[in-house]
Write a protein that holds these residues in place. Structure first.
Motif, PDB file in Angstrom:
ATOM      1  N   ASP A   1       0.852  -1.181   0.000  1.00 32.91           N
ATOM      2  CA  ASP A   1       0.000   0.000   0.000  1.00 32.91           C
ATOM      3  C   ASP A   1       0.889   1.233   0.000  1.00 32.91           C
ATOM      4  N   SER A   2       0.709   2.088  -1.000  1.00 33.10           N
ATOM      5  CA  SER A   2       1.575   3.254  -1.174  1.00 33.10           C
ATOM      6  C   SER A   2       1.245   4.387  -0.228  1.00 33.10           C
ATOM      7  N   GLY A   3       0.059   4.357   0.380  1.00 30.28           N
ATOM      8  CA  GLY A   3      -0.348   5.464   1.223  1.00 30.28           C
ATOM      9  C   GLY A   3      -0.838   6.670   0.464  1.00 30.28           C
ATOM     10  N   VAL A   4      -0.886   6.581  -0.877  1.00 26.38           N
ATOM     11  CA  VAL A   4      -1.357   7.696  -1.692  1.00 26.38           C
ATOM     12  C   VAL A   4      -2.877   7.605  -1.801  1.00 26.38           C
ATOM     13  N   PRO A   5      -3.609   8.628  -1.334  1.00 25.91           N
ATOM     14  CA  PRO A   5      -5.076   8.518  -1.278  1.00 25.91           C
ATOM     15  C   PRO A   5      -5.739   8.225  -2.616  1.00 25.91           C
ATOM     16  N   SER A   6      -5.122   8.668  -3.725  1.00 26.03           N
ATOM     17  CA  SER A   6      -5.752   8.448  -5.031  1.00 26.03           C
ATOM     18  C   SER A   6      -5.625   7.008  -5.508  1.00 26.03           C
ATOM     19  N   ASP A   7      -4.753   6.222  -4.881  1.00 23.05           N
ATOM     20  CA  ASP A   7      -4.581   4.826  -5.279  1.00 23.05           C
ATOM     21  C   ASP A   7      -5.679   3.955  -4.671  1.00 23.05           C
ATOM     22  N   ALA A   8      -5.927   2.816  -5.313  1.00 22.55           N
ATOM     23  CA  ALA A   8      -6.813   1.812  -4.711  1.00 22.55           C
ATOM     24  C   ALA A   8      -6.129   1.311  -3.449  1.00 22.55           C
ATOM     25  N   ARG A   9      -6.840   1.372  -2.315  1.00 17.17           N
ATOM     26  CA  ARG A   9      -6.211   1.086  -1.037  1.00 17.17           C
ATOM     27  C   ARG A   9      -6.298  -0.390  -0.687  1.00 17.17           C
ATOM     28  N   ALA A  10      -5.153  -0.954  -0.318  1.00 15.60           N
ATOM     29  CA  ALA A  10      -5.116  -2.319   0.209  1.00 15.60           C
ATOM     30  C   ALA A  10      -5.575  -2.287   1.661  1.00 15.60           C
ATOM     31  N   VAL A  11      -5.970  -3.426   2.171  1.00 15.92           N
ATOM     32  CA  VAL A  11      -6.460  -3.521   3.547  1.00 15.92           C
ATOM     33  C   VAL A  11      -5.579  -4.493   4.320  1.00 15.92           C
ATOM     34  N   PRO A  12      -4.942  -4.051   5.408  1.00 19.72           N
ATOM     35  CA  PRO A  12      -4.109  -4.962   6.200  1.00 19.72           C
ATOM     36  C   PRO A  12      -4.980  -5.944   6.966  1.00 19.72           C
ATOM     37  N   THR A  13      -4.463  -7.124   7.234  1.00 23.01           N
ATOM     38  CA  THR A  13      -5.244  -8.125   7.972  1.00 23.01           C
ATOM     39  C   THR A  13      -5.111  -7.961   9.482  1.00 23.01           C
ATOM     40  N   PHE A  14      -4.116  -7.174   9.936  1.00 18.74           N
ATOM     41  CA  PHE A  14      -3.932  -6.923  11.363  1.00 18.74           C
ATOM     42  C   PHE A  14      -3.009  -5.722  11.489  1.00 18.74           C
ATOM     43  N   GLY A  15      -2.829  -5.270  12.721  1.00 17.69           N
ATOM     44  CA  GLY A  15      -1.741  -4.344  12.973  1.00 17.69           C
ATOM     45  C   GLY A  15      -2.134  -2.909  13.208  1.00 17.69           C
ATOM     46  N   VAL A  16      -1.134  -2.121  13.549  1.00 19.08           N
ATOM     47  CA  VAL A  16      -1.297  -0.708  13.853  1.00 19.08           C
ATOM     48  C   VAL A  16      -0.273   0.096  13.071  1.00 19.08           C
ATOM     49  N   LEU A  17      -0.484   1.424  13.074  1.00 23.98           N
ATOM     50  CA  LEU A  17       0.419   2.309  12.357  1.00 23.98           C
ATOM     51  C   LEU A  17       1.646   2.672  13.178  1.00 23.98           C
ATOM     52  N   HIS A  18       1.482   2.825  14.476  1.00 27.38           N
ATOM     53  CA  HIS A  18       2.488   3.475  15.303  1.00 27.38           C
ATOM     54  C   HIS A  18       2.594   2.721  16.626  1.00 27.38           C
ATOM     55  N   PRO A  19       3.738   2.755  17.278  1.00 25.72           N
ATOM     56  CA  PRO A  19       3.847   2.050  18.559  1.00 25.72           C
ATOM     57  C   PRO A  19       2.842   2.511  19.604  1.00 25.72           C
ATOM     58  N   SER A  20       2.278   3.713  19.432  1.00 21.58           N
ATOM     59  CA  SER A  20       1.260   4.171  20.379  1.00 21.58           C
ATOM     60  C   SER A  20      -0.017   3.355  20.269  1.00 21.58           C
ATOM     61  N   GLY A  21      -0.198   2.644  19.150  1.00 21.56           N
ATOM     62  CA  GLY A  21      -1.399   1.830  18.966  1.00 21.56           C
ATOM     63  C   GLY A  21      -2.413   2.429  18.019  1.00 21.56           C
ATOM     64  N   ARG A  22      -2.059   3.526  17.320  1.00 12.53           N
ATOM     65  CA  ARG A  22      -3.002   4.084  16.364  1.00 12.53           C
ATOM     66  C   ARG A  22      -3.254   3.072  15.256  1.00 12.53           C
ATOM     67  N   PRO A  23      -4.505   2.943  14.770  1.00  5.97           N
ATOM     68  CA  PRO A  23      -4.825   1.929  13.759  1.00  5.97           C
ATOM     69  C   PRO A  23      -4.076   2.157  12.454  1.00  5.97           C
ATOM     70  N   LEU A  24      -3.742   1.063  11.802  1.00  6.55           N
ATOM     71  CA  LEU A  24      -3.131   1.136  10.477  1.00  6.55           C
ATOM     72  C   LEU A  24      -4.191   1.323   9.408  1.00  6.55           C
ATOM     73  N   ALA A  25      -5.303   0.601   9.522  1.00  6.09           N
ATOM     74  CA  ALA A  25      -6.358   0.679   8.508  1.00  6.09           C
ATOM     75  C   ALA A  25      -6.883   2.100   8.413  1.00  6.09           C
ATOM     76  N   GLY A  26      -6.985   2.610   7.182  1.00  7.05           N
ATOM     77  CA  GLY A  26      -7.547   3.931   6.963  1.00  7.05           C
ATOM     78  C   GLY A  26      -6.548   5.065   7.097  1.00  7.05           C
ATOM     79  N   SER A  27      -5.300   4.776   7.423  1.00  9.23           N
ATOM     80  CA  SER A  27      -4.319   5.844   7.566  1.00  9.23           C
ATOM     81  C   SER A  27      -3.884   6.343   6.191  1.00  9.23           C
ATOM     82  N   THR A  28      -3.394   7.578   6.146  1.00 10.40           N
ATOM     83  CA  THR A  28      -2.939   8.152   4.880  1.00 10.40           C
ATOM     84  C   THR A  28      -1.460   8.522   4.985  1.00 10.40           C
ATOM     85  N   HIS A  29      -0.821   8.677   3.825  1.00  9.59           N
ATOM     86  CA  HIS A  29       0.587   9.044   3.759  1.00  9.59           C
ATOM     87  C   HIS A  29       1.466   8.096   4.562  1.00  9.59           C
ATOM     88  N   THR A  30       1.085   6.834   4.567  1.00  7.65           N
ATOM     89  CA  THR A  30       1.855   5.808   5.261  1.00  7.65           C
ATOM     90  C   THR A  30       2.025   4.636   4.311  1.00  7.65           C
TER      91      THR A  30
END
Length: 205
Positions: free
Chosen positions: A49-78
């Motif tokens: 997943d490129s993190g570019v909003p205009s791209d078709a977005r892949a969906v992770p099967t688990f996980g978070v974006l950041h060690p703080s626990g913020r969700p990975l799904a739906g994040s941008t520029h990541t």
């Protein structure tokens, strides 16, 4: 006449600034689309997943974006890649986090997160040089502290086990070497943690 010249000069400055911004933004988007994760995902039969909003977005099967626990799904520029390593699902993330500089301006620094999928468990935090904490299960924390003392290899990195993943992180962009090394480290950790950890509800005491 002077007013016209001033207006033309101001317009030219804004046009030049806009062109520079557009060029840098385009390069940013292209660099994300061509991130080495893309080739890595193809090699491993994984998901990119490129993190570019205009791209078709892949969906992770688990996980978070950041060690703080913020969700990975739906994040941008990541930018992230999901693949398998030693029969475990792994997600590697390249992202940026804001920080305040001494001049009180906000800057961004690169951070990468590597995480492997694990069974449900209470939240476990291993802090390098400080030991282990299980906020919801003090008895389990004591057991894990004894285990960590007997396995000092796993006391050298910050690790969080929560939300179905064991994850570690560091400043700087991900590389093939550190993603594979961190995935192996986390897989070893998950394989060696006491069996009593897995399947314990988060309200255990």
């Amino acid at each position: 006449m002077l007013l016209v010249v001033v207006i033309v000069l101001i317009a030219a400055v804004f046009a030049a600034a806009g062109a520079i911004w557009w060029r840098s933004h385009t390069k940013f988007v292209e660099s994300r689309k061509e991130h080495w994760f893309k080739a890595f995902a193809a090699e491993r039969g994984g998901t990119f997943d490129s993190g570019v909003p205009s791209d078709a977005r892949a969906v992770p099967t688990f996980g978070v974006l950041h060690p703080s626990g913020r969700p990975l799904a739906g994040s941008t520029h990541t930018t992230w890649v999901e693949f398998r390593h030693r029969d475990r699902a792994v997600i590697a993330v390249d992202a940026q986090e804001p920080y305040r500089h001494f001049d009180d301006h906000t800057y961004f620094r690169d951070i990468h997160v590597t995480q492997v999928q694990v069974p449900p468990s209470p939240e476990v935090r291993i802090t390098a040089g400080q030991g282990v904490a299980v906020p919801s299960a003090p008895r389990l924390a004591a057991e894990l502290s004894r285990w960590l003392a007997a396995n000092p290899r796993f006391a050298g990195r910050d690790v969080v086990v929560a939300h179905g993943s064991a994850r570690t992180w560091a400043q700087g962009c991900a590389t093939r070497q550190n993603v594979v090394a961190e995935a192996g480290y986390l897989a070893d950790l998950a394989d060696r943690l006491p069996e009593g950890l897995w399947g314990v509800s988060d309200g255990a005491s």
